[in-house]
Design a protein around this motif. Structure first.
Motif, mmCIF file in Angstrom:
data_model
loop_
_atom_site.group_PDB
_atom_site.id
_atom_site.type_symbol
_atom_site.label_atom_id
_atom_site.label_comp_id
_atom_site.label_asym_id
_atom_site.label_seq_id
_atom_site.Cartn_x
_atom_site.Cartn_y
_atom_site.Cartn_z
ATOM 1 N N LYS A 77 0.819 -1.218 0.000
ATOM 2 C CA LYS A 77 0.000 0.000 0.000
ATOM 3 C C LYS A 77 0.849 1.262 0.000
ATOM 4 O O LYS A 77 0.356 2.345 -0.311
ATOM 5 N N PRO A 79 3.151 3.649 -1.735
ATOM 6 C CA PRO A 79 3.507 3.880 -3.132
ATOM 7 C C PRO A 79 4.995 3.649 -3.397
ATOM 8 O O PRO A 79 5.855 4.103 -2.651
ATOM 9 N N ARG A 82 7.257 -2.779 -3.880
ATOM 10 C CA ARG A 82 6.897 -4.075 -4.444
ATOM 11 C C ARG A 82 7.315 -5.131 -3.422
ATOM 12 O O ARG A 82 8.507 -5.320 -3.178
ATOM 13 N N ILE A 140 3.862 -1.127 -14.259
ATOM 14 C CA ILE A 140 3.208 -1.214 -12.947
ATOM 15 C C ILE A 140 3.349 0.103 -12.195
ATOM 16 O O ILE A 140 2.374 0.634 -11.645
ATOM 17 N N MET A 141 4.558 0.637 -12.184
ATOM 18 C CA MET A 141 4.805 1.873 -11.435
ATOM 19 C C MET A 141 4.103 3.062 -12.086
ATOM 20 O O MET A 141 3.583 3.936 -11.381
ATOM 21 N N LYS A 143 1.282 2.927 -13.760
ATOM 22 C CA LYS A 143 -0.145 2.779 -13.439
ATOM 23 C C LYS A 143 -0.413 3.166 -11.991
ATOM 24 O O LYS A 143 -1.410 3.826 -11.689
ATOM 25 N N GLU A 144 0.495 2.796 -11.099
ATOM 26 C CA GLU A 144 0.356 3.203 -9.699
ATOM 27 C C GLU A 144 0.320 4.724 -9.598
ATOM 28 O O GLU A 144 -0.527 5.298 -8.910
ATOM 29 N N ASN A 145 1.231 5.391 -10.280
ATOM 30 C CA ASN A 145 1.269 6.858 -10.274
ATOM 31 C C ASN A 145 0.007 7.452 -10.885
ATOM 32 O O ASN A 145 -0.510 8.469 -10.388
ATOM 33 N N LEU A 148 -2.693 7.199 -8.296
ATOM 34 C CA LEU A 148 -2.461 8.161 -7.214
ATOM 35 C C LEU A 148 -2.873 9.571 -7.623
ATOM 36 O O LEU A 148 -3.359 10.341 -6.791
#
Length: 151
Positions: A77, A79, A82, A140-141, A143-145, A148
């Motif tokens: 959770k 940010p 991994r 992946i990173m 998409k996470e950003n 957010l």
């Protein structure tokens, strides 16, 4: 290598064994708790370890709870983190080579101490080299950003 190690009360005994093993391998192990078998909420420890990895106070981490699932979810959770749940050496190797995972998680009720040592050894003795996996991790990173920014 400067490493973080932490657990809840279910993982305390295994954490102590793994902490000693990490030191025996010549690494520095910073203990984030818990410090006894008294009940401890694993998210608190997982968040602290994860944040210090992001802050670059430590390079990687090992988190242990009863199954390894809870600490993996909590750590993930934060940010940029991994976390990889591994109970075998192949997964531990791939956690680094394919996923560049900063945190290894294990379950004390799932894995014995000797296999846990082998898993930790494998995880710490593999380094991410990029290649095709770098592209996937970037997706992946990114998409996470993106997620957010929408919050």
């Amino acid at each position: 290598m400067k490493l973080a190690i932490g657990s809840d009360h279910h993982g305390f005994v295994l954490k102590e064994d793994i902490k000693a093993y990490i030191k025996q391998m010549g690494h520095e192990a910073i203990d984030y708790g818990c410090y006894s078998c008294d009940e401890t909420d694993y998210p608190d420890v997982a968040f602290d370890v994860s944040q210090d990895i992001i802050r670059e106070k430590v390079v990687r981490g090992v988190l242990i709870c009863g199954t390894g699932i809870g600490v993996a979810i909590a750590a993930g959770k934060v940010p940029g983190i991994r976390a990889a749940l591994c109970h075998d050496t192949y997964s531990a190797e791939r956690a680094q080579l394919s996923n560049n995972a900063q945190i290894l998680t294990m379950g004390s009720k799932v894995i014995g101490v000797e296999l846990a040592k082998q898993v930790v050894y494998t995880y710490l003795n593999n380094e991410f080299k990029g290649g095709d996996s770098a592209r996937k991790i970037k997706k992946i990173m990114d998409k996470e950003n993106e997620f957010l920014q929408k919050i």
